[in-house]
Design a protein around this motif. Structure first.
Motif, PDB file in Angstrom:
ATOM      1  N   THR A 288      74.620  -3.172  19.368  1.00  0.00           N
ATOM      2  CA  THR A 288      73.384  -3.660  18.760  1.00  0.00           C
ATOM      3  C   THR A 288      73.380  -3.335  17.275  1.00  0.00           C
ATOM      4  OG1 THR A 288      72.258  -3.209  20.844  1.00  0.00           O
ATOM      5  CG2 THR A 288      70.872  -3.567  18.913  1.00  0.00           C
ATOM      6  N   PHE A 289      73.127  -4.332  16.451  1.00  0.00           N
ATOM      7  CA  PHE A 289      72.986  -4.087  15.010  1.00  0.00           C
ATOM      8  C   PHE A 289      71.519  -3.846  14.700  1.00  0.00           C
ATOM      9  CE2 PHE A 289      76.805  -6.901  14.994  1.00  0.00           C
ATOM     10  CZ  PHE A 289      77.688  -5.994  14.444  1.00  0.00           C
TER      11      PHE A 289
ATOM     12  N   ALA B 101      68.254  -4.023  12.671  1.00  0.00           N
ATOM     13  CA  ALA B 101      67.787  -4.884  11.585  1.00  0.00           C
ATOM     14  C   ALA B 101      66.297  -4.664  11.415  1.00  0.00           C
ATOM     15  CB  ALA B 101      68.071  -6.351  11.909  1.00  0.00           C
TER      16      ALA B 101
ATOM     17  N   ASP C 130      66.070  -5.560  16.433  1.00  0.00           N
ATOM     18  CA  ASP C 130      67.509  -5.371  16.484  1.00  0.00           C
ATOM     19  C   ASP C 130      68.222  -6.640  16.954  1.00  0.00           C
ATOM     20  OD1 ASP C 130      66.875  -2.881  15.728  1.00  0.00           O
ATOM     21  OD2 ASP C 130      67.318  -1.908  17.650  1.00  0.00           O
TER      22      ASP C 130
ATOM     23  N   THR D 230      82.614  -9.898  16.935  1.00  0.00           N
ATOM     24  CA  THR D 230      82.163  -8.510  17.050  1.00  0.00           C
ATOM     25  C   THR D 230      82.983  -7.757  18.098  1.00  0.00           C
ATOM     26  OG1 THR D 230      79.937  -9.247  16.489  1.00  0.00           O
ATOM     27  CG2 THR D 230      80.146  -7.042  17.440  1.00  0.00           C
TER      28      THR D 230
ATOM     29  N   GLU E 249      83.887  -1.952  14.249  1.00  0.00           N
ATOM     30  CA  GLU E 249      82.474  -1.810  14.627  1.00  0.00           C
ATOM     31  C   GLU E 249      82.407  -0.770  15.739  1.00  0.00           C
ATOM     32  OE1 GLU E 249      80.301  -3.434  12.974  1.00  0.00           O
ATOM     33  OE2 GLU E 249      81.340  -5.203  12.194  1.00  0.00           O
TER      34      GLU E 249
ATOM     35  N   THR F 290      77.493   0.486  20.876  1.00  0.00           N
ATOM     36  CA  THR F 290      76.336   1.375  21.012  1.00  0.00           C
ATOM     37  C   THR F 290      76.123   1.802  22.462  1.00  0.00           C
ATOM     38  OG1 THR F 290      75.042  -0.663  20.886  1.00  0.00           O
ATOM     39  CG2 THR F 290      75.066   0.743  18.952  1.00  0.00           C
TER      40      THR F 290
END
Lengths: 288, 261
Positions: free
Chosen positions: B12-13, B15, B19, B48, B57, B60
């Protein structure tokens, strides 16, 4: 030929404008002189020639400046205190030393800034603030202050040059060392490259165009720094001193001659940096 | 032995406005010598996932192993070569110096560097271009040089992120068949990200279909095509059948109406 012609045309136009302005600006004093001598109704061409031949004109004519430069360089012994070559060398040596100091300081600061967030935030405001102070105010303090502790001659002047020239190098190199794209940094990460390897294999070569652009600005303002520093120490000699004594004595021709020598010197120095840039570009495979 | 193993993998990025779930519950095992393609619309997490394998990367949640190690250990052991979307050659290095870049960093000796550069340039048909600078080469040749760079240190795993995406179709066809030959000769495991259905079907032993929001695997298709694949295999019924299954998988996982909400 097609490239030289426009350049010559502009040069000619500038010269004509200069001669015209010399007549215009020297006319009031020439009129006074002619009135005292009882000369009346001087024909325009004769009047112009008088205006171009004054001893201390408001604006000297180009040929007066050229002949002054000739007399003060080629025609004069180089060791003479009146030789512009002698004074030019004094200024040049301070410029080069200050430029070398400034470039090194700029690179070191840039390396510290890109590798350390704390130094970025703590150094950058001071670096920018340093350039907001008029150099004319700083130079006498530095030159006189260092003179008081026995440091005179070349080094104080070089320090002023450094003070001016490190700035474009820091700004340019910070940008240059940060110029590699994310993809290129990712690539080195996949090789598990060390920070030192990332620096020498990627960041340093990528920063080269930025370094040379900065050095071109840096070397020109190094010269300005040296000249300004010389204004504070009239006994040391240099082009700045020639400018100063010229203005004390109303020797406008001498001022203009020193100005032209300084401008010519700056042009040659920038051209040398440009030549070095071309050479490095060639070695780095740039498109010819 | 599995080369890549993902279990309940999530990424998960964070933001500002909620997210972005790039990957959710991905389970996948890639065996040695496989050629696996990842296909899906943009935002499905295929790149990704590849970057997570490469330790570019950090996942998570869930677990991800490469050669039985964590991705970071595998990266430090230089377990894979990565080919990016752009060739990303250094403009100030000649082709041979570009290919030698990983070898320099990994501390190979001069003689060994020279030998490996020669061998890998031969593998990608770039012999004779050693002294050229990148700008003197076409886009396809530049990408071949970047593949040579990824192969030069002979890692068993090759990760390729849309390597031919920016090239025209003629060059792409050519490089696809070259890549298949290279895979056949070297026996490497290849993970290949693409958004072209014919490319995925033509190259792969297995096709992983992914879909976005959140990025997840919706179908895994085993190819029934033989290992030996001439370019005109793409007109056979068998090929078209697999392509149709991939297309169905993409359609099922991705409702286009959603885009406008």
């Amino acid at each position: 030929m097609t490239r030289i012609l426009p350049v010559l045309t502009i040069l000619l136009a500038l010269l004509l404008f200069w001669y015209a302005m010399a007549v215009h600006m020297n006319a009031p004093w020439q009129n006074t002189l002619n009135n005292r001598a009882g000369l009346e109704n001087v024909p325009f061409m004769d009047f112009a020639q008088q205006a171009w031949a004054q001893d201390k004109p408001v604006l000297p004519a180009p040929h007066q400046v050229v002949s002054e430069i000739w007399n003060a360089t080629i025609a004069l012994d180089i060791t003479s205190r009146r030789s512009l070559a002698y004074h030019g060398w004094i200024t040049l040596s301070a410029t080069l030393l200050g430029f070398a100091f400034g470039t090194m300081l700029g690179i070191v600061l840039a390396v510290a800034i890109i590798h350390n967030d704390a130094s970025d935030r703590s150094l950058m405001p001071w670096i920018i603030a340093s350039q907001t102070i008029p150099i004319l105010a700083v130079a006498p303090m530095v030159v006189v202050g260092l003179g008081a502790v026995g440091l005179t001659g070349l080094v104080p002047k070089a320090l002023i040059s450094m003070y001016l020239s490190f700035f474009p190098v820091v700004v340019g190199m910070v940008k240059g060392l940060r110029s590699p794209e994310a993809i290129q940094l990712d690539l080195l990460r996949t090789y598990d490259a060390s920070p030192v390897q990332v620096f020498w294999k990627l960041r340093w070569p990528a920063a080269m165009p930025f370094l040379f652009a900065s050095m071109k600005v840096g070397i020109a303002i190094s010269l300005i720094g040296a000249v300004v520093a010389e204004l504070s120490n009239a006994s040391g000699g240099g082009l700045g001193v020639r400018l100063l004594t010229g203005s004390y004595n109303g020797q406008t021709i001498q001022i203009w001659a020193a100005l032209f020598i300084a401008a010519g010197l700056a042009a040659v120095l920038v051209a040398i940096v440009g030549g070095a840039e071309k050479w490095v570009n060639g070695r780095m495979g740039a498109r010819a | 032995m599995s080369v890549v193993q993902a279990m309940d993998l999530g990424l998960t990025f964070p933001a500002g406005d909620g997210d972005v779930v790039a990957l959710k519950d991905v389970n996948l095992t890639i065996g040695k010598g496989e050629f696996v393609s990842f296909i899906g619309p943009s935002g499905c997490g295929k790149t990704t996932f590849l970057r997570a394998i490469a330790d570019l990367e950090k996942p998570t949640s869930g677990t991800l192993s490469v050669n039985g190690q964590t991705p970071e250990e595998a990266r430090r052991a230089r377990a894979y070569g990565y080919v990016f979307q752009a060739a990303a050659l250094y403009p100030w290095r000649t082709i041979e110096k570009n290919v030698a870049l990983p070898l320099e960093i990994m501390g190979y000796g001069q003689a060994q560097q020279h030998e490996r550069v020669r061998a890998t340039l031969e593998l990608v048909n770039l012999t004779g271009f050693e002294k050229k600078y990148p700008w003197q080469l076409s886009g396809g040749m530049q990408q071949r040089a970047s593949i040579a760079r990824a192969l030069s240190f002979d890692a068993d795993l090759l990760l390729m992120d849309e390597p031919f995406g920016a090239l025209d179709e003629i060059v792409r066809d050519h490089l696809n068949s070259e890549l298949l030959k290279l895979w056949d000769r070297t026996g490497k495991t290849i993970c290949f990200v693409t958004h072209s259905i014919p490319e995925a079907v033509y190259l792969s032993t297995r096709i992983v279909v992914m879909s976005p929001r959140p990025g997840r695997v919706t179908d895994v298709i085993e190819s029934t095509l033989p290992r030996e694949r001439p370019l005109d295999i793409r007109e056979t019924p068998e090929f078209l059948e697999i392509a149709a299954r991939v297309r169905d998988g993409l359609r099922a996982g991705h409702s286009y109406e959603e885009e406008h909400v």
